[in-house]
Design a protein around this motif. Sequence first.
Motif, PDB file in Angstrom:
ATOM      1  N   GLY A 195       0.852  -1.190   0.000  1.00  0.00           N
ATOM      2  CA  GLY A 195       0.000   0.000   0.000  1.00  0.00           C
ATOM      3  C   GLY A 195       0.882   1.232   0.000  1.00  0.00           C
ATOM      4  N   ILE A 196       0.490   2.249  -0.761  1.00  0.00           N
ATOM      5  CA  ILE A 196       1.309   3.463  -0.883  1.00  0.00           C
ATOM      6  C   ILE A 196       0.466   4.687  -0.534  1.00  0.00           C
ATOM      7  CG2 ILE A 196       2.687   4.887  -2.441  1.00  0.00           C
ATOM      8  CD1 ILE A 196       3.201   2.419  -4.138  1.00  0.00           C
ATOM      9  N   ASP A 197       0.978   5.461   0.421  1.00  0.00           N
ATOM     10  CA  ASP A 197       0.345   6.725   0.815  1.00  0.00           C
ATOM     11  C   ASP A 197       1.231   7.857   0.328  1.00  0.00           C
ATOM     12  OD1 ASP A 197      -1.436   8.492   2.336  1.00  0.00           O
ATOM     13  OD2 ASP A 197       0.303   8.783   3.635  1.00  0.00           O
ATOM     14  N   VAL A 198       0.692   8.732  -0.529  1.00  0.00           N
ATOM     15  CA  VAL A 198       1.488   9.846  -1.043  1.00  0.00           C
ATOM     16  C   VAL A 198       1.313  11.067  -0.158  1.00  0.00           C
ATOM     17  CG1 VAL A 198       1.471   9.051  -3.441  1.00  0.00           C
ATOM     18  CG2 VAL A 198      -0.391  10.495  -2.615  1.00  0.00           C
ATOM     19  N   GLY A 199       2.304  11.929  -0.164  1.00  0.00           N
ATOM     20  CA  GLY A 199       2.258  13.113   0.690  1.00  0.00           C
ATOM     21  C   GLY A 199       3.187  14.192   0.192  1.00  0.00           C
ATOM     22  N   ILE A 200       3.316  15.260   0.970  1.00  0.00           N
ATOM     23  CA  ILE A 200       4.173  16.386   0.590  1.00  0.00           C
ATOM     24  C   ILE A 200       5.488  16.347   1.353  1.00  0.00           C
ATOM     25  CG2 ILE A 200       4.382  18.900   0.642  1.00  0.00           C
ATOM     26  CD1 ILE A 200       1.392  19.076   0.149  1.00  0.00           C
ATOM     27  N   GLU A 201       5.413  16.112   2.670  1.00  0.00           N
ATOM     28  CA  GLU A 201       6.647  16.049   3.462  1.00  0.00           C
ATOM     29  C   GLU A 201       7.552  14.933   2.942  1.00  0.00           C
ATOM     30  OE1 GLU A 201       8.099  15.432   8.060  1.00  0.00           O
ATOM     31  OE2 GLU A 201       6.050  16.070   7.664  1.00  0.00           O
ATOM     32  N   SER A 202       6.989  13.739   2.769  1.00  0.00           N
ATOM     33  CA  SER A 202       7.643  12.643   2.062  1.00  0.00           C
ATOM     34  C   SER A 202       6.811  12.396   0.809  1.00  0.00           C
ATOM     35  CB  SER A 202       7.689  11.380   2.915  1.00  0.00           C
ATOM     36  OG  SER A 202       8.434  11.599   4.089  1.00  0.00           O
ATOM     37  N   PHE A 203       7.489  12.122  -0.321  1.00  0.00           N
ATOM     38  CA  PHE A 203       6.729  11.911  -1.552  1.00  0.00           C
ATOM     39  C   PHE A 203       5.750  10.757  -1.392  1.00  0.00           C
ATOM     40  CE2 PHE A 203       6.108   9.641  -5.528  1.00  0.00           C
ATOM     41  CZ  PHE A 203       5.572  10.647  -6.316  1.00  0.00           C
ATOM     42  N   ARG A 210       8.794   2.122   4.388  1.00  0.00           N
ATOM     43  CA  ARG A 210       9.758   2.938   3.641  1.00  0.00           C
ATOM     44  C   ARG A 210       9.152   4.293   3.315  1.00  0.00           C
ATOM     45  NH1 ARG A 210      10.970  -2.215   1.139  1.00  0.00           N
ATOM     46  NH2 ARG A 210       9.074  -1.873  -0.059  1.00  0.00           N
ATOM     47  N   LYS A 211       9.907   5.337   3.608  1.00  0.00           N
ATOM     48  CA  LYS A 211       9.518   6.698   3.235  1.00  0.00           C
ATOM     49  C   LYS A 211      10.424   7.155   2.088  1.00  0.00           C
ATOM     50  CE  LYS A 211       7.575   8.678   7.485  1.00  0.00           C
ATOM     51  NZ  LYS A 211       6.426   9.348   6.891  1.00  0.00           N
ATOM     52  N   ILE A 212       9.805   7.678   1.003  1.00  0.00           N
ATOM     53  CA  ILE A 212      10.565   8.170  -0.136  1.00  0.00           C
ATOM     54  C   ILE A 212      10.642   9.680  -0.048  1.00  0.00           C
ATOM     55  CG2 ILE A 212      10.809   8.135  -2.638  1.00  0.00           C
ATOM     56  CD1 ILE A 212      10.790   5.359  -1.268  1.00  0.00           C
ATOM     57  N   GLU A 213      11.848  10.196  -0.070  1.00  0.00           N
ATOM     58  CA  GLU A 213      12.065  11.639   0.025  1.00  0.00           C
ATOM     59  C   GLU A 213      11.365  12.369  -1.129  1.00  0.00           C
ATOM     60  OE1 GLU A 213      16.039  14.398   0.182  1.00  0.00           O
ATOM     61  OE2 GLU A 213      15.863  12.947  -1.426  1.00  0.00           O
ATOM     62  N   LEU A 294      -0.903  25.162  -0.427  1.00  0.00           N
ATOM     63  CA  LEU A 294      -0.228  23.906  -0.751  1.00  0.00           C
ATOM     64  C   LEU A 294      -0.270  23.549  -2.242  1.00  0.00           C
ATOM     65  CD1 LEU A 294      -1.588  21.703   2.193  1.00  0.00           C
ATOM     66  CD2 LEU A 294       0.660  22.780   2.043  1.00  0.00           C
ATOM     67  N   SER A 295      -0.978  24.349  -3.044  1.00  0.00           N
ATOM     68  CA  SER A 295      -1.201  23.967  -4.447  1.00  0.00           C
ATOM     69  C   SER A 295       0.098  23.761  -5.219  1.00  0.00           C
ATOM     70  CB  SER A 295      -2.060  25.023  -5.147  1.00  0.00           C
ATOM     71  OG  SER A 295      -1.438  26.289  -5.090  1.00  0.00           O
ATOM     72  N   GLN A 296       1.071  24.658  -5.027  1.00  0.00           N
ATOM     73  CA  GLN A 296       2.330  24.535  -5.757  1.00  0.00           C
ATOM     74  C   GLN A 296       3.067  23.253  -5.375  1.00  0.00           C
ATOM     75  OE1 GLN A 296       6.224  26.992  -5.289  1.00  0.00           O
ATOM     76  NE2 GLN A 296       4.970  28.166  -6.732  1.00  0.00           N
ATOM     77  N   SER A 297       3.071  22.936  -4.078  1.00  0.00           N
ATOM     78  CA  SER A 297       3.744  21.714  -3.608  1.00  0.00           C
ATOM     79  C   SER A 297       3.023  20.466  -4.093  1.00  0.00           C
ATOM     80  CB  SER A 297       3.805  21.711  -2.079  1.00  0.00           C
ATOM     81  OG  SER A 297       4.556  22.804  -1.597  1.00  0.00           O
ATOM     82  N   ILE A 298       1.688  20.505  -4.109  1.00  0.00           N
ATOM     83  CA  ILE A 298       0.896  19.348  -4.560  1.00  0.00           C
ATOM     84  C   ILE A 298       1.146  19.072  -6.041  1.00  0.00           C
ATOM     85  CG2 ILE A 298      -1.461  18.545  -5.033  1.00  0.00           C
ATOM     86  CD1 ILE A 298      -2.294  19.988  -2.424  1.00  0.00           C
TER      87      ILE A 298
END
Length: 415
Positions: A195-203, A210-213, A294-298
Amino acid sequence: MQITYKFRLYPNAEQEQNLLWTLDKCRLVYNDMLEGMNEQEKPDRVELQNSIPELKEKYPELKGVYSKVLQYEVYRLFSNLRSLSESKKKGRKVGRLRFKGKGWFKTFTYNQSGFKIIKTDNRLDKLHLSKIGDISIRMHREIEGERKQITIKHKQTGEWFAFITTSIEIEAETEIETENEEIEKEDKLIQNPVGIDVGIESFSTDSEGRKIENPRYYKKGLKKLEKAQKKLSKKQKKSKNRNKQKKKVAKAHEKIVNQRDDFLHKLSRIYVDNYDLIAVENLNIKGMSRNHHLSQSILDCSWSRFIQYMEYKAERADISVIKVNPKNTSQTCSECGRELEEHLSLSDRTFRCPECGMEMDRDINASRNILRRGLEKKLLPQGLREVTPVEIGPLQKLETISASSIIETGSLFQN
């Protein structure tokens, strides 16, 4: 199944002039067909396509363009019209199709015929285009399947590319199985899910810890981009210096896109090669990007493109990418299923369950909930029982992996 390959072209000065001339004539045909369609009571593709010979009499220079290339412009016109209609059905505000101005036409297409790849002993092969000639092409990979069409694209940076579309037949199984045998087969196939959870702090964060930078390529390249755009704003309009600076701005944008695509391609390939079921959230990116903070980061993360890359790679590898409802994946305990009464804020990075006492990184907890929902979505329609935390697998040691490590090694698994 269709696959599109992208290759760099290296035309000489004369060939480049021919390519640009062909682009402009295709623009002329597109605009003329659009004008004709606007005059029709009901858009008729066949009638417009049959009018091309008359158009050649009006503009004799069109005889210098391969006939199927001109016919494809009618298909492009009606394809654009269909997209506009579908957007309107979804409740979006749409206008009318616009005429293409000079410099706004970037591609033309050879469909079915008029092109041929010529292998050579040199570093570059040749791409034969009817009415244009043999152009040097870098075939950096082998092409699989039957070649259906080729699209030539001119980028703002001045580079030329060929997009070759091929068709590959995927053989379907012919054996007739009973319902129980099918369920058993599905159960056995899913041996290594994630399962993969996407985010801004970690991609992204996966269910194995595992957290992907987040590489943040746009943020890193923004300073150089702003500098190039500032210089462009000071150049005199329609001057040669302005055109040169335009290319520099385009190259700055292109570098950011290429860096991001390289990272997304390699990360998606790793997951497809190492797992047989990938569960992700079905996110409303457009709605999320309305948050002006957050739009630019998203948008810099390009989660949709990452999922899209996994989907088409997974289709070819015959594995499952399942989108699940993202509601409360961060607010629900992945061990006992208890939902928090007071929701976590974005600053809360640890999930603590008041029911079972489980304490876990917020993103890892979410990824394990995503995995459970993905497994249930895959298995429950076939009559299987709900998935338990034990079946999701033990949580590995938390580790953070840099984007540069993924690009250099092409692996998530540290030695």
